[in-house]
Design an enzyme around this catalytic site. Structure first.
Site, mmCIF file in Angstrom:
data_model
loop_
_atom_site.group_PDB
_atom_site.id
_atom_site.type_symbol
_atom_site.label_atom_id
_atom_site.label_comp_id
_atom_site.label_asym_id
_atom_site.label_seq_id
_atom_site.Cartn_x
_atom_site.Cartn_y
_atom_site.Cartn_z
ATOM 1 N N CYS A 1 0.825 -1.215 0.000
ATOM 2 C CA CYS A 1 0.000 0.000 0.000
ATOM 3 C C CYS A 1 0.858 1.263 0.000
ATOM 4 O O CYS A 1 1.494 1.591 1.000
ATOM 5 C CB CYS A 1 -0.917 -0.049 1.223
ATOM 6 S SG CYS A 1 -1.823 1.455 1.549
ATOM 7 N N CYS B 1 -0.079 3.888 2.598
ATOM 8 C CA CYS B 1 0.343 3.421 3.924
ATOM 9 C C CYS B 1 1.798 3.799 4.187
ATOM 10 O O CYS B 1 2.156 4.194 5.304
ATOM 11 C CB CYS B 1 0.184 1.909 4.049
ATOM 12 S SG CYS B 1 -1.513 1.329 3.884
#
Length: 103
Positions: free
Chosen positions: A29, A32
């Site tokens: 991600c 993230c």
């Protein structure tokens, strides 16, 4: 304060005391990875909160129980109770205000 990983086995214990911010994330991600250094900074600046990371790929039982559908998701717990959540890679001032609103 160091950011520790939480998992399916210790999640409930880790969020049971005080103010705890849980970063639900995954290796793949991109957003993230953008949030991670912000949380590292906040962990050093805000001694009255514990910050934990939950890898949703490695801990699918907890992720499903929490209803995580989008990452990054930040979950804020106070003495074991979920009090708020924030979805997305937001800037440091917004994340800090999100935490401070629940002190």
């Amino acid at each position: 304060m160091a950011i520790a990983e939480v998992n399916d086995a210790n999640f409930d214990v880790e969020v049971s005391k005080g103010l705890v911010l849980v970063d639900c994330w995954a290796e793949w991600c991109g957003p993230c990875r953008m949030v991670a250094p912000v949380l590292d900074e906040l962990s050093g600046e805000m001694a009255d909160i514990s910050i934990r990371k939950l890898n949703v790929d490695d801990n699918q039982t907890t992720a499903q129980k929490l209803g995580i559908q989008s990452i990054p998701t930040l979950l804020l717990y106070k003495d074991g109770k979920l009090v708020d959540k924030m979805i997305g890679a937001l800037p440091k001032p917004q994340i800090k205000k999100f935490i401070e609103n629940h002190k």
